[in-house]
Design a protein around this motif. Structure first.
Motif, PDB file in Angstrom:
ATOM      1  N   TYR A  44       1.063  -1.239  -0.001  1.00 50.91           N
ATOM      2  CA  TYR A  44       0.165  -0.005   0.274  1.00 50.91           C
ATOM      3  C   TYR A  44       0.835   1.276   0.084  1.00 50.91           C
ATOM      4  O   TYR A  44       1.800   1.197   1.100  1.00 50.91           O
ATOM      5  CB  TYR A  44      -0.785  -0.005   1.414  1.00 50.91           C
ATOM      6  N   PHE A  45       0.803   2.104  -1.084  1.00 52.03           N
ATOM      7  CA  PHE A  45       1.650   3.133  -1.215  1.00 52.03           C
ATOM      8  C   PHE A  45       0.860   4.375  -1.227  1.00 52.03           C
ATOM      9  O   PHE A  45      -0.190   4.572  -1.804  1.00 52.03           O
ATOM     10  CB  PHE A  45       2.301   3.005  -2.696  1.00 52.03           C
ATOM     11  N   ILE A 116       5.356   5.327   2.097  1.00 55.16           N
ATOM     12  CA  ILE A 116       4.793   6.648   2.093  1.00 55.16           C
ATOM     13  C   ILE A 116       6.142   7.499   1.432  1.00 55.16           C
ATOM     14  O   ILE A 116       7.200   7.480   1.976  1.00 55.16           O
ATOM     15  CB  ILE A 116       4.537   6.940   3.637  1.00 55.16           C
ATOM     16  N   PHE A 117       5.685   7.984   0.300  1.00 53.08           N
ATOM     17  CA  PHE A 117       6.511   8.842  -0.422  1.00 53.08           C
ATOM     18  C   PHE A 117       5.940  10.275  -0.225  1.00 53.08           C
ATOM     19  O   PHE A 117       4.812  10.446  -0.424  1.00 53.08           O
ATOM     20  CB  PHE A 117       6.801   8.613  -1.726  1.00 53.08           C
ATOM     21  N   LEU A 146       9.338   5.424   5.039  1.00 57.04           N
ATOM     22  CA  LEU A 146       8.816   6.677   4.648  1.00 57.04           C
ATOM     23  C   LEU A 146      10.118   7.509   3.903  1.00 57.04           C
ATOM     24  O   LEU A 146      10.931   7.309   4.095  1.00 57.04           O
ATOM     25  CB  LEU A 146       8.596   7.845   5.749  1.00 57.04           C
ATOM     26  N   ILE A 147       9.667   7.956   2.892  1.00 48.92           N
ATOM     27  CA  ILE A 147      10.668   8.516   1.908  1.00 48.92           C
ATOM     28  C   ILE A 147      10.270  10.007   1.587  1.00 48.92           C
ATOM     29  O   ILE A 147       9.425  10.347   1.177  1.00 48.92           O
ATOM     30  CB  ILE A 147      10.735   7.985   0.379  1.00 48.92           C
ATOM     31  N   VAL A 148      11.091  10.832   1.845  1.00 46.14           N
ATOM     32  CA  VAL A 148      11.036  12.224   1.807  1.00 46.14           C
ATOM     33  C   VAL A 148      11.949  12.703   0.766  1.00 46.14           C
ATOM     34  O   VAL A 148      13.209  12.704   0.731  1.00 46.14           O
ATOM     35  CB  VAL A 148      11.231  13.115   3.037  1.00 46.14           C
ATOM     36  N   PHE A 179      15.321   8.286   3.765  1.00 48.26           N
ATOM     37  CA  PHE A 179      14.676   6.963   4.115  1.00 48.26           C
ATOM     38  C   PHE A 179      14.545   6.920   5.418  1.00 48.26           C
ATOM     39  O   PHE A 179      15.378   6.752   6.279  1.00 48.26           O
ATOM     40  CB  PHE A 179      15.182   5.676   3.434  1.00 48.26           C
ATOM     41  N   ILE A 180      13.442   7.043   6.074  1.00 46.72           N
ATOM     42  CA  ILE A 180      13.030   7.054   7.379  1.00 46.72           C
ATOM     43  C   ILE A 180      12.086   5.818   7.932  1.00 46.72           C
ATOM     44  O   ILE A 180      11.373   5.406   7.153  1.00 46.72           O
ATOM     45  CB  ILE A 180      12.200   8.239   7.746  1.00 46.72           C
TER      46      ILE A 180
END
Length: 183
Positions: A44-45, A116-117, A146-148, A179-180
């Motif tokens: 799930y993105f 999550i981007f 999580l990618i910011v 990458f978190i």
């Protein structure tokens, strides 16, 4: 801008008109998906500050089970809807055309995301607001990545107080992917 791999490979995507969005280049998008390729199938993105929706659409093309897009801009939301229709991913996607924190609150209890981007406007602290919210949210699984996408000088020193850690930092010429993960 196009879908790079998967079931919708090579399909061109539209970008919102104007200078309010900065679409991620195909080269950077390909590098990112090479890094997360093992985590995408069945995922799930969540695509926050989605712009054209290209990141979530790329994920679905590569086997993600579902993608949710959030963007409160009128032009980006229309562009995302058009790209969803064009790629024929209507049944594997949902768009929240609203402000990010409002959308996150509305999603509580409905989704849990594997990836999550977010690509918020640079140097406005929006990534910190979102990460603060997500730290106590049911939207995260224990192993959510999580990618910011952020400016090179973005400070992530506050992550510890949110129970998060920077697991990887991939730097490019003009920006970076942080990458978190939860601790």
């Amino acid at each position: 801008m196009r879908i790079i791999a998967g079931t919708a490979r090579s399909l061109p995507l539209k970008a919102p008109e104007g200078m309010d969005t900065r679409p991620t280049t195909d080269r950077i998008k390909e590098t990112l998906f090479n890094i997360i390729q093992d985590e995408v199938p069945g995922a799930y993105f969540l695509d926050l500050f989605a712009g054209s929706g290209q990141m979530g659409l790329e994920a679905v093309s590569r086997g993600a089970r579902y993608a949710v897009f959030v963007d409160n801009g009128k032009k980006p939301a229309a562009c995302i809807e058009e790209n969803i229709r064009f790629t024929k991913f209507e049944h594997q996607t949902k768009l929240y055309p609203t402000e990010v924190l409002s959308a996150l609150r509305a999603m509580e209890g409905k989704y849990q995301f594997d990836l999550i981007f977010m690509d918020p406007p640079y140097r406005k602290g929006m990534e910190q607001e979102v990460l603060r919210y997500l730290a106590g949210s049911s939207l995260l699984k224990e192993d959510t990545v999580l990618i910011v996408e952020a400016a090179l000088d973005t400070d992530f020193s506050y992550l510890d107080e949110y129970g998060m850690t920077l697991s990887r930092l991939k730097m490019y010429k003009t920006n970076e992917h942080a990458f978190i993960r939860r601790k």
